[in-house]
Design a protein around this motif. Structure first.
Motif, PDB file in Angstrom:
ATOM      1  N   SER A  36       0.796  -8.580  -4.868  1.00  0.00           N
ATOM      2  CA  SER A  36       0.711  -7.459  -3.933  1.00  0.00           C
ATOM      3  C   SER A  36       1.866  -7.615  -2.952  1.00  0.00           C
ATOM      4  CB  SER A  36      -0.632  -7.503  -3.192  1.00  0.00           C
ATOM      5  OG  SER A  36      -0.724  -8.691  -2.431  1.00  0.00           O
ATOM      6  N   THR A  65      -0.007  -6.921   2.507  1.00  0.00           N
ATOM      7  CA  THR A  65      -1.353  -6.824   1.941  1.00  0.00           C
ATOM      8  C   THR A  65      -1.979  -8.208   1.836  1.00  0.00           C
ATOM      9  OG1 THR A  65      -0.720  -4.853   0.688  1.00  0.00           O
ATOM     10  CG2 THR A  65      -2.669  -6.036  -0.074  1.00  0.00           C
ATOM     11  N   TYR A 122      -2.860  -9.512   5.374  1.00  0.00           N
ATOM     12  CA  TYR A 122      -4.038  -8.852   5.916  1.00  0.00           C
ATOM     13  C   TYR A 122      -5.306  -9.334   5.211  1.00  0.00           C
ATOM     14  CZ  TYR A 122      -1.692  -5.544   9.033  1.00  0.00           C
ATOM     15  OH  TYR A 122      -0.986  -4.973  10.062  1.00  0.00           O
ATOM     16  N   PHE A 136      -1.315   1.721   4.455  1.00  0.00           N
ATOM     17  CA  PHE A 136      -1.501   1.064   3.170  1.00  0.00           C
ATOM     18  C   PHE A 136      -1.863   2.096   2.105  1.00  0.00           C
ATOM     19  CE2 PHE A 136      -2.374  -2.823   5.705  1.00  0.00           C
ATOM     20  CZ  PHE A 136      -1.518  -3.694   5.049  1.00  0.00           C
ATOM     21  N   GLU A 156      -3.346  -1.042  -2.276  1.00  0.00           N
ATOM     22  CA  GLU A 156      -3.212  -2.146  -1.323  1.00  0.00           C
ATOM     23  C   GLU A 156      -4.502  -2.330  -0.522  1.00  0.00           C
ATOM     24  OE1 GLU A 156       1.540  -2.131  -0.278  1.00  0.00           O
ATOM     25  OE2 GLU A 156       0.263  -0.595   0.647  1.00  0.00           O
ATOM     26  N   ILE A 194      -7.085  -5.653  -0.146  1.00  0.00           N
ATOM     27  CA  ILE A 194      -7.517  -6.195   1.145  1.00  0.00           C
ATOM     28  C   ILE A 194      -9.041  -6.175   1.266  1.00  0.00           C
ATOM     29  CG2 ILE A 194      -7.503  -5.792   3.642  1.00  0.00           C
ATOM     30  CD1 ILE A 194      -4.615  -4.748   3.281  1.00  0.00           C
TER      31      ILE A 194
END
Length: 183
Positions: free
Chosen positions: A66, A70, A73, A143, A147, A151
């Motif tokens: 990713s 991403t 987070y 995002f 993505e 997360i």
């Protein structure tokens, strides 16, 4: 290669400036994202510090599956989940503390914009946690759905449905509080 990834690679190679660049680039956004979980800006700041400390101390491997943002987070989300399991109580930041009006020429316009933001902020905090998260990730952090799925640990279809339901719930909350949409 995105800047966060190259900075992290430099940090892993021994250049501490790389970690400093990561902190400067992602700190503010990560604080706001983590605040959507804990609803306490000071706690969100501490959790953000914990996220960067984990990068510094444990030096997890970035696989590149990713974007770096991403991945970062997701680390912050995991740290926050551990914190919430441990504390199991959310506290709310009073909205009165967030009112900042400027002395610019258009005070009335600024007041209206701030009031609208406050109404949206209040409405978002009345939504389910997942709804707040997906709205924040999609609209405030930009995002993509894929993505956000990484997360939040959900599938793309779950994210699409969650985003649809979150927007519908937010609209309902806003209408209930008397919010008027601009044409």
């Amino acid at each position: 290669m995105d800047n966060g990834e190259s900075s992290y690679r430099r940090f892993l190679a021994g250049d501490n400036e790389g970690l400093h660049e990561i902190i400067c680039a992602y700190r503010a956004g990560l604080i706001l994202y983590l605040n959507s979980f804990v609803q306490d800006i000071h706690t969100a700041e501490e959790l953000t510090e914990d996220t960067f400390f984990e990068l510094m101390k444990k030096r997890p491997k970035f696989s590149g599956k990713s974007s770096f943002k991403t991945w970062l987070y997701a680390i912050g989300r995991n740290i926050t989940a551990k914190y919430l399991r441990k504390h199991k109580k959310l506290s709310v930041v009073p909205l009165e503390e967030q009112d900042n009006f400027s002395d610019e020429e258009n005070i009335e316009g600024d007041y209206i914009k701030n009031e609208q933001k406050r109404v949206v902020h209040k409405a978002m905090h009345r939504l389910k946690l997942e709804y707040r998260q997906i709205l924040y990730l999609s609209y405030f952090e930009g995002f993509s759905n894929s993505e956000a799925a990484v997360i939040m640990k959900k599938s793309s279809n779950q994210i699409k449905a969650l985003l649809y339901n979150a927007k519908k719930a937010l609209r309902s909350e806003l209408e209930r509080s008397g919010f008027e949409y601009e044409e």
